[in-house]
Design an enzyme around this catalytic site. Structure first.
Site, short mmCIF file in Angstrom:
data_model
loop_
_atom_site.label_atom_id
_atom_site.label_comp_id
_atom_site.label_asym_id
_atom_site.label_seq_id
_atom_site.Cartn_x
_atom_site.Cartn_y
_atom_site.Cartn_z
N SER A 1 33.16 12.65 -9.43
CA SER A 1 31.79 13.12 -9.62
C SER A 1 31.10 12.13 -10.56
O SER A 1 31.72 11.20 -11.04
CB SER A 1 31.80 14.51 -10.24
OG SER A 1 32.26 14.41 -11.57
N LYS A 2 29.85 12.40 -10.83
CA LYS A 2 29.07 11.50 -11.70
C LYS A 2 29.75 11.30 -13.05
O LYS A 2 29.76 10.22 -13.61
CB LYS A 2 27.68 12.10 -11.94
CG LYS A 2 26.70 11.64 -10.90
CD LYS A 2 25.31 11.68 -11.46
CE LYS A 2 24.37 11.09 -10.43
NZ LYS A 2 23.23 11.90 -10.15
N ARG A 3 30.32 12.40 -13.52
CA ARG A 3 31.02 12.39 -14.80
C ARG A 3 32.13 11.33 -14.84
O ARG A 3 32.44 10.77 -15.88
CB ARG A 3 31.58 13.81 -14.96
CG ARG A 3 32.48 14.11 -16.11
CD ARG A 3 32.69 15.63 -16.14
NE ARG A 3 33.39 16.13 -14.97
CZ ARG A 3 34.70 16.17 -14.86
NH1 ARG A 3 35.46 15.71 -15.83
NH2 ARG A 3 35.28 16.65 -13.77
N HIS A 4 32.74 11.06 -13.70
CA HIS A 4 33.84 10.10 -13.63
C HIS A 4 33.37 8.68 -13.37
O HIS A 4 34.16 7.76 -13.31
CB HIS A 4 34.77 10.45 -12.46
CG HIS A 4 35.45 11.76 -12.58
ND1 HIS A 4 35.13 12.82 -11.77
CD2 HIS A 4 36.41 12.18 -13.42
CE1 HIS A 4 35.90 13.83 -12.10
NE2 HIS A 4 36.67 13.48 -13.10
N GLY A 5 32.11 8.51 -13.13
CA GLY A 5 31.63 7.17 -12.79
C GLY A 5 31.30 7.02 -11.33
O GLY A 5 31.26 5.92 -10.81
#
Ligand code: GLU
Length: 476
Positions: free
Chosen positions: A249-253
């Site tokens: 997800s965005k959180r992971h890059g």
């Protein structure tokens, strides 16, 4: 009509088929890269098809972002980008052909009836399957003034097999699949129909994509069989997960490729990193694009999800920065350092300083920040650390070293180092007691590449002028 590029029938044709609904994310970029490499490796062709049939969600901006991202990564495609939407009549034609051959049928189910089927499925804890109520029904029973959807008369018995080049042999019982809609009541094609017709007509021989499409491949295979077309090879690659194992997800890059560009990653580093996400060649980590083209095959693709690791990408980027030509890095950094063209002398300075600068940076952003002092105009702004270093004693030392430096025969790292060391010895001070003030005066900061290298790159005139600026400064 089959596309011209299929006429010459090169052995391998791959494609990337993004929906233009957002940025080109790392997952999509990796899919594109694998397709591009596979085509290159086999001397084939890599095509781009834009799956823009969802008019509400598709946008020009997303299309541009995808094309820019692919171009920046160096993933060039053959011919123009094919718009799926513009091919609606070819999709409808294929559905009509199946209808005429009795392999598809009109379905007049009302939205209420379909909702009821969905509810029943939900209650029974299974996924919705259309019950085939119009499959054998006499069309004269059709309600008046209702346009039907067109459904495939899918096989009810037996199994559908896929020999997936990554997943191996996968099978589904046909009774698990219902009669899928090919054309909606409003005449628009479904994704399933459009993909099959386009892949066939574009001559695609290998469909390489994320394994979230594996179940679609069963239905698509049924459609190929019904249409009497040869099924392409499928290769479904496992998705990318975050470092914690959860779906990316965005959180992971899981950012757009443009975000990595902004963060200062080089396209060759991202390309190498994406290649290693789900594909391997022994223990090789650093794989140039030429090597990748030479080595790439689907045998090397892993079966389990890969994990996105920002630190690995960053380290790889550091490697590619160090391996880049100094001239190329200057060309990337200069426009960020100054909006107006810089003089040759300043450009030369940066070029001389680049070998040490590039060894110390992991991203272009870092490199640009570290390089800024070379192109700044005098008098240099000093950061807090530099101001602190430049106390009265330090300024006295700078005054004292000015003369020996000015009198040096040669302006080289060796000569400069020798002069500074002799000065420190004569003054009975540690090397740092003169090197740090010099650094602060020359770079405006307390941290920089080696001060002798910096002085050589700046040149004698500029170095001495910066030192003078420092000791002429008031209120230190
Ligand atoms: N348009 C689909 C997507 O964006 C890809 C379909 C395919 O590769 O077959 O995921």
């Amino acid at each position: 009509m089959r596309y011209n590029f299929a006429m010459s029938t090169p052995a391998i044709i791959t494609r990337f088929a993004p929906s233009p609904t957002g940025a080109l994310h790392v997952g999509g970029a990796r899919t594109a890269l694998f397709n591009w490499l596979y085509a290159r490796h086999h001397d084939g062709k890599f095509l781009l098809r834009i799956e823009d049939t969802d008019r509400k969600r598709s946008s020009e901006a997303a299309l541009k972002a995808i094309m820019d991202g692919l171009s920046w990564l160096g993933l060039d495609w053959e011919g123009g980008a094919v718009s799926q939407y513009s091919r609606a009549s070819a999709h409808a034609e294929a559905a009509q052909k199946l209808l005429a051959e009795g392999k598809a049928y009109p379905c007049y189910c009302s939205p209420e009836e379909l909702a009821e089927m969905r509810d029943t499925a939900k209650k029974e804890g299974r996924s919705m399957r259309y019950d085939g109520r119009w499959r054998g029904r006499d069309p004269s029973k059709a309600p008046k003034n209702v346009s039907p959807a067109i459904r495939l008369k899918a096989p009810r018995d037996g199994e559908t097999h896929i020999k997936d080049l990554v997943q191996g042999e996968v099978t589904v019982a046909n009774k698990q699949l219902d009669d899928m809609v090919l054309l909606r009541a409003d005449g628009t094609p479904t994704y399933m129909l459009a993909v099959v017709v386009d892949d066939h007509e574009m001559g695609v021989t290998h469909v390489i994509r994320g394994d979230d499409h594996l179940t679609n491949a069963f239905r698509q295979t049924q459609l190929y069989v019904a249409l009497g077309w040869e099924t392409p090879e499928f290769a479904h690659i496992p998705l990318i997960h975050g470092a914690d194992g959860a779906k990316l997800s965005k959180r992971h890059g899981a950012l757009g490729v443009d975000a990595y560009r902004e963060m200062g990653f080089l396209p060759e580093a991202l390309r190498n990193y994406l290649l290693r996400l789900g594909w391997g060649h022994g223990d090789d980590e650093i794989i140039s694009t030429e090597q990748a083209v030479q080595w790439f095959d689907l045998d090397g693709a892993g079966k389990s999800p890969s994990r996105f690791d920002m630190d690995k990408l960053t380290n790889l980027n550091g490697h590619y920065l160090r391996a880049s030509a100094n001239e190329d890095l200057c060309a990337l950094v200069l426009p960020k350092l100054s909006e107006t063209p810089l003089s040759n002398a300043v450009r030369e300075r940066l070029l001389k300083g680049m070998p040490t600068l590039k060894n110390r940076a992991k991203t272009l952003v870092e490199l640009t920040e570290n390089a800024a002092f070379y192109v700044r105009e005098r008098p240099l702004p000093l950061n807090d650390r530099a101001k602190k270093i430049l106390d009265a004693d330090a300024l006295d030392r700078l005054r004292a070293i000015h003369h020996p430096l000015a009198g040096l025969d040669a302006w080289s790292v060796e000569a400069i180092e020798d002069a500074i060391r002799r000065f420190a010895d004569a003054q009975e001070i540690k090397l740092g007691a003169i090197a740090q003030p010099l650094r602060a005066a020359l770079t405006g900061a307390g941290v920089s590449p080696g001060v002798f290298e910096v002085m050589e790159a700046l040149g004698r005139g500029e170095s001495l002028a910066r030192i003078e600026d420092a000791f002429n400064m008031k209120n230190q």
